[in-house]
Design a protein around this motif. Structure first.
Motif, short mmCIF file in Angstrom:
data_model
loop_
_atom_site.label_atom_id
_atom_site.label_comp_id
_atom_site.label_asym_id
_atom_site.label_seq_id
_atom_site.Cartn_x
_atom_site.Cartn_y
_atom_site.Cartn_z
N PRO A 3 0.83 -1.20 0.00
CA PRO A 3 0.00 0.00 0.00
C PRO A 3 0.87 1.25 0.00
CG PRO A 3 -0.17 -1.17 2.10
CD PRO A 3 0.67 -2.01 1.20
N ALA A 20 1.97 5.01 0.91
CA ALA A 20 1.99 5.71 2.18
C ALA A 20 0.64 6.35 2.44
CB ALA A 20 3.05 6.77 2.17
N THR A 49 -2.99 3.08 3.47
CA THR A 49 -3.32 1.97 4.33
C THR A 49 -4.37 2.40 5.32
OG1 THR A 49 -1.43 2.66 5.58
CG2 THR A 49 -1.16 0.72 4.21
N ALA A 73 -4.60 1.89 8.52
CA ALA A 73 -4.26 2.06 9.93
C ALA A 73 -4.24 3.52 10.31
CB ALA A 73 -2.93 1.40 10.24
N GLN A 127 4.80 2.75 8.29
CA GLN A 127 3.95 2.48 7.13
C GLN A 127 4.68 2.52 5.79
OE1 GLN A 127 0.17 4.30 6.89
NE2 GLN A 127 -0.36 3.80 8.98
N LEU A 128 5.98 2.70 5.79
CA LEU A 128 6.69 2.75 4.52
C LEU A 128 7.41 1.43 4.27
CD1 LEU A 128 8.31 6.31 4.59
CD2 LEU A 128 6.09 5.64 3.71
#
Lengths: 340, 248
Positions: free
Chosen positions: A324, A326, A329, A331, B92-93
């Motif tokens: 996904p 940046a 996603t 979250a 998240q990366l």
């Protein structure tokens, strides 16, 4: 690629819904959903991707609404120019407000933004000569060379839609830009981003100003569409309502905010004409209570909001989907917690 | 010539002096270790050098220029890169996106909110080369929260290397690592340190013995001894300071 095709179909569907909306519900409500949706998206850009919870976004929505109204009323400019005036005022206010507020973190940031919004509310109330005080600005015209666009008409809806879509596109583009990557990085780990050489405050101010510009675009269209700008535009409950829309839809999902806005507005509209009563109280008079209860129920049962939960349900079946992007996603939860 | 110097550096925390009158000279193209028992002020001193803390008094000079009042991102842009002890990444990366973000930091691309993220593809080749260097190339597309600890530390090094810094500030790069990972990290630091200057905070004396050209021993915030590893190891004061301490 299959995922890309699915995305395209999604955007096409959204566009068709936007085009059909004033045929299905009355045009005034359709416009409300589109502009409040943009307002909520602007806040999600800041909250979901920058990790900053602004509790004073009414400042930009409202000041732009007044500025657009004044430009249309006193200068007689065509409505897109009035919108431009509104966006400009929102940006000019966001620069100092953003610069000062991002020096504080989390709940303190929220409080500082609220304080600035309240200041603006009282200034607008007192400056009667310009703003009309408690009466607000009435009878704002919407002119467009060669056309008349009556208030609450489908004609204005379709005239305003391209500008709103431009706003939506800009939000999407910002999230999927090099800037979006840096913003998400700062949200996740500010010290790390600094150590890499990113002047994180400057990035946060830029994110704040972008968000305010989109909120201003939405607020301008709202005031022009209704033909008046009232103090309610700047009231703290407006800031609260848009935060609620974002959380309902799902923080950090961008499009979820539109769903959140639509749910709140449709519910309010339905309740306002409803004849239902509960324990002797007409639901018509208690839309705030009903919305509040639904908000609590959704937050308790779907922590990622309506859209966030739907995305979450869909993902595990995706198999070997690409990583996904940046922020795309689902979250969004942690950032909301950080922001608050 | 000294690349980094401190002049009577002091840091007070509410009446507690964590760093007391420290004057250091870090010579160019050397590996300089800061060691000392727990609570000696190593981490505080490290945070002063990397500008994450402001000193209460004293000066810091980099290339002969005063940097005492600068912010972390400002010294980062002058060629100083730091690693973090507590593995500090962007959850998240992907791994590749991490390195691309570090490479992107030297450009003004980050302000371009109107441009597609595809412009970041230009960093792909260089990012993969750096990941190759730290042994993470095969995992490039993985998201970082799924990585085991040792590989997170390697990614930490990749981020430092991506900055192509003149000065590397490494905060306990081998902390919590197994023996094999430690060996690989030593080799990596040695390669990365070639032609560069490295300041290393380290608990593991084996690592210090292998890598450090100079060692500064701190105790209760002050410099207790300084010299080569062999010299400070035999210093009676140092032995006393470490008595009863485990050397990990």
């Amino acid at each position: 690629m299959r995922v890309q095709l699915r995305h395209r179909l999604g955007y096409l569907t959204a566009l068709l819904v936007a085009l059909a909306l004033p045929q299905v519900i009355y045009p005034g409500l359709a416009l409300d959903i589109v502009v409040w949706g943009l307002f909520a998206v602007s806040l999600d850009l800041l909250l979901g991707f920058g990790g900053l919870l602004s509790f004073g976004h009414a400042a930009f929505w409202g000041s732009a609404g007044y500025a657009a109204g004044l430009a249309a009323k006193h200068l007689g400019v065509p409505f897109p120019v009035a919108v431009l005036a509104g966006v400009t005022v929102a940006v000019l206010l966001a620069l100092p407000i953003g610069y000062l507020s991002i020096r504080r973190q989390a709940i303190y940031f929220a409080m500082v933004t609220l304080a600035f919004a309240q200041m603006l509310f009282y200034v607008t109330n007192e400056w009667r000569g310009l703003t009309g005080g408690e009466n607000g600005l009435q009878a704002i015209p919407r002119t467009f060379p060669g056309l008349t666009l009556p208030s609450g008409s489908a004609a204005f809806y379709y005239a305003a839609l391209p500008l709103a879509l431009l706003g939506y596109w800009l939000a999407w583009r910002a999230v999927h830009s090099p800037f979006g990557h840096v913003l998400v990085a700062i949200r996740d780990n500010e010290a790390r981003a600094q150590a890499l050489g990113y002047p994180t405050r400057r990035y946060k101010v830029l994110g704040f100003v972008l968000s305010a510009a989109l909120a201003g675009l939405a607020g301008s269209l709202f005031a022009l569409g209704h033909g008046f700008a009232a103090l309610e535009l700047l009231h703290w409950t407006t800031s609260g309502l848009v935060v609620m829309m974002v959380i309902l839809g799902g923080v950090g999902t961008l499009w979820g905010s539109v769903i959140g806005a639509a749910v709140v507005l449709l519910l309010r509209d339905w309740l306002s004409t409803s004849t239902l009563t509960l324990a002797g109280v007409s639901l018509k008079d208690a839309w705030g209570v009903v919305t509040g209860v639904i908000f609590v129920l959704i937050v308790l049962s779907f922590r990622r909001g309506v859209w966030g939960t739907l995305l979450q349900l869909r993902l595990p079946r995706g198999g070997s989907r690409p990583a996904p992007r940046a922020g795309q996603t689902t979250a969004g939860g942690p950032s909301a917690a950080d922001g608050g | 010539m000294a690349l980094l110097e401190t002049d009577s550096l002091i840091k007070d925390f509410r009446g507690f002096r964590a760093v007391n009158d420290v004057s250091l000279r870090i010579e160019e193209e050397t590996i300089h270790a800061l060691v000392g028992p727990n609570g000696a002020g190593k981490t505080t001193l490290f945070n002063l050098l990397s500008k994450f803390l402001q000193p209460s008094a004293g000066r810091i000079l980099y290339r002969g220029e005063e940097i005492t009042a600068l912010r972390p991102e400002q010294i980062a842009r002058r060629g100083v890169a730091r690693s973090f002890q507590i593995t500090s990444l962007f959850e998240q990366l992907t791994i590749l996106e991490h390195v691309a973000l570090a490479l992107q930091a030297d450009t003004a691309l980050g302000y371009r909110f109107w441009q597609s993220e595809r412009v970041l593809d230009q960093f792909r080749e260089r990012a993969l080369a750096i990941l190759d260097e730290v042994g993470l190339r095969d995992l490039a597309e993985r998201e970082v929260h799924a990585l085991p600890y040792g590989q997170k530390r390697s990614l930490e090094m990749a981020l430092v290397l991506a900055r192509d810094p003149a000065l590397l500030l490494l905060d306990e790069p081998t902390a919590g690592m197994g023996r094999e990972d430690v060996e690989r990290m030593i080799a990596l630091i040695r390669r990365a340190g070639t032609g560069r200057t490295v300041v290393l905070v380290e608990h593991n004396m084996g690592v210090v013995a292998e890598l450090a050209d100079r060692v500064t021993v701190l105790q209760r915030g002050s410099v207790l001894a300084e010299g080569t590893y062999a010299a400070v190891r035999d210093d009676p004061q140092v032995i006393e300071a470490y008595l009863g301490q485990t050397h990990a």
